[in-house]
Design a protein around this motif. Sequence first.
Motif, mmCIF file in Angstrom:
data_model
loop_
_atom_site.group_PDB
_atom_site.id
_atom_site.type_symbol
_atom_site.label_atom_id
_atom_site.label_comp_id
_atom_site.label_asym_id
_atom_site.label_seq_id
_atom_site.Cartn_x
_atom_site.Cartn_y
_atom_site.Cartn_z
ATOM 1 N N SER A 1 45.148 65.685 16.668
ATOM 2 C CA SER A 1 45.329 66.304 17.796
ATOM 3 C C SER A 1 43.538 67.149 17.774
ATOM 4 C CB SER A 1 46.380 66.293 18.552
ATOM 5 O OG SER A 1 46.888 65.437 19.111
ATOM 6 N N TYR A 2 45.050 68.302 16.643
ATOM 7 C CA TYR A 2 44.247 69.826 16.531
ATOM 8 C C TYR A 2 42.449 69.813 16.529
ATOM 9 C CZ TYR A 2 42.695 74.030 14.429
ATOM 10 O OH TYR A 2 41.935 75.127 13.970
ATOM 11 N N VAL A 3 42.314 68.796 16.118
ATOM 12 C CA VAL A 3 41.377 68.066 15.527
ATOM 13 C C VAL A 3 40.540 68.139 15.981
ATOM 14 C CG1 VAL A 3 39.798 66.986 13.711
ATOM 15 C CG2 VAL A 3 41.196 68.185 12.677
ATOM 16 N N GLU A 4 40.487 67.010 16.687
ATOM 17 C CA GLU A 4 40.231 66.276 18.223
ATOM 18 C C GLU A 4 40.442 67.127 19.210
ATOM 19 O OE1 GLU A 4 43.201 62.736 18.523
ATOM 20 O OE2 GLU A 4 42.600 61.787 17.140
ATOM 21 N N SER A 5 41.195 68.309 19.609
ATOM 22 C CA SER A 5 40.317 69.435 19.830
ATOM 23 C C SER A 5 40.091 70.076 20.207
ATOM 24 C CB SER A 5 41.751 69.534 20.949
ATOM 25 O OG SER A 5 42.382 70.056 20.364
ATOM 26 N N ALA A 6 40.196 71.027 18.629
ATOM 27 C CA ALA A 6 39.203 72.115 18.614
ATOM 28 C C ALA A 6 37.814 71.625 17.968
ATOM 29 C CB ALA A 6 39.697 73.030 17.542
ATOM 30 N N ALA B 1 43.593 79.155 18.723
ATOM 31 C CA ALA B 1 42.914 78.293 19.795
ATOM 32 C C ALA B 1 42.361 79.826 20.448
ATOM 33 C CB ALA B 1 43.210 77.600 21.115
ATOM 34 N N ALA B 2 43.547 80.569 21.015
ATOM 35 C CA ALA B 2 43.488 81.380 21.550
ATOM 36 C C ALA B 2 42.726 82.872 20.214
ATOM 37 C CB ALA B 2 44.265 82.414 21.720
ATOM 38 N N GLU B 3 42.438 82.726 19.756
ATOM 39 C CA GLU B 3 41.612 83.373 18.477
ATOM 40 C C GLU B 3 40.401 83.249 18.954
ATOM 41 O OE1 GLU B 3 40.528 86.154 15.252
ATOM 42 O OE2 GLU B 3 42.250 86.102 16.551
ATOM 43 N N ARG B 4 40.096 81.557 18.671
ATOM 44 C CA ARG B 4 38.570 81.094 18.701
ATOM 45 C C ARG B 4 37.876 81.382 20.601
ATOM 46 N NH1 ARG B 4 41.074 76.316 17.006
ATOM 47 N NH2 ARG B 4 41.136 75.636 19.741
ATOM 48 N N ARG B 5 39.257 81.983 21.174
ATOM 49 C CA ARG B 5 38.507 81.842 22.640
ATOM 50 C C ARG B 5 38.296 83.425 22.165
ATOM 51 N NH1 ARG B 5 42.713 78.337 24.447
ATOM 52 N NH2 ARG B 5 44.010 80.285 24.661
ATOM 53 N N ARG B 6 39.062 84.410 22.001
ATOM 54 C CA ARG B 6 38.727 85.397 21.480
ATOM 55 C C ARG B 6 37.352 86.264 21.521
ATOM 56 N NH1 ARG B 6 39.105 89.729 18.940
ATOM 57 N NH2 ARG B 6 40.457 88.844 16.490
ATOM 58 N N MET B 7 37.131 85.229 19.847
ATOM 59 C CA MET B 7 35.984 85.334 18.799
ATOM 60 C C MET B 7 34.628 84.918 19.673
ATOM 61 S SD MET B 7 37.086 86.505 16.418
ATOM 62 C CE MET B 7 36.118 86.667 15.019
ATOM 63 N N GLY B 8 34.703 83.898 20.597
ATOM 64 C CA GLY B 8 33.550 83.480 21.012
ATOM 65 C C GLY B 8 33.046 81.691 20.607
#
Length: 178
Positions: free
Chosen positions: A119-124, A171-178
């Motif tokens: 699910s992580y791979v599919e969503s990210a 996911a929060a880190e990915r959003r923060r990093m852009g």
Amino acid sequence: MTDRKNKNRGTSNGEKPADVRFVRVPSIAERKLGTDYVAPMRLDPRVLEQMQTTIKGLEARYGDTLRDQVRTLLTLVEPACGGDTEARGRLYAIVHDMRGLAGTFGHPMVGRFANSLCSYVESAGMDAWRDDTVFRFHIDAIREALDSPGADPAITLETLNALQKLIAASAAERRRMG
């Protein structure tokens, strides 16, 4: 009352029989799954017993297969997160198989951990491969579930919850990093 000779022609006193109409009531499965649903055929209980015996026999061998797959996953994480698309494909395929088969062969928690990673791979998407942390923690959880099949379910569920928190933080880190 009709006699045998007249049963299809009318009643014994000469009256016309009532019109008979058969009404087919759809099953619950048909109502929920649609009219294309085909009910499974009923199997002889002896066949079901044989199937269960076969599954039990495969269960023991599948545990060994899972251990081999965990070793393979550990060797694939680094190249997969380093950009190797073939390693990514193999890693995901193995985890996807675990997700589908582990529960059937007596390893439900392995299946749940594998489902979490899939699910992580599919969503990210491609962002999942930036960091190997989520992969390594999931693989460690899978290995631990294999090595300790009688572990307290509360602990394994807490591990699953911790993995979900790790995914959320990633996911929060990915959003923060852009």
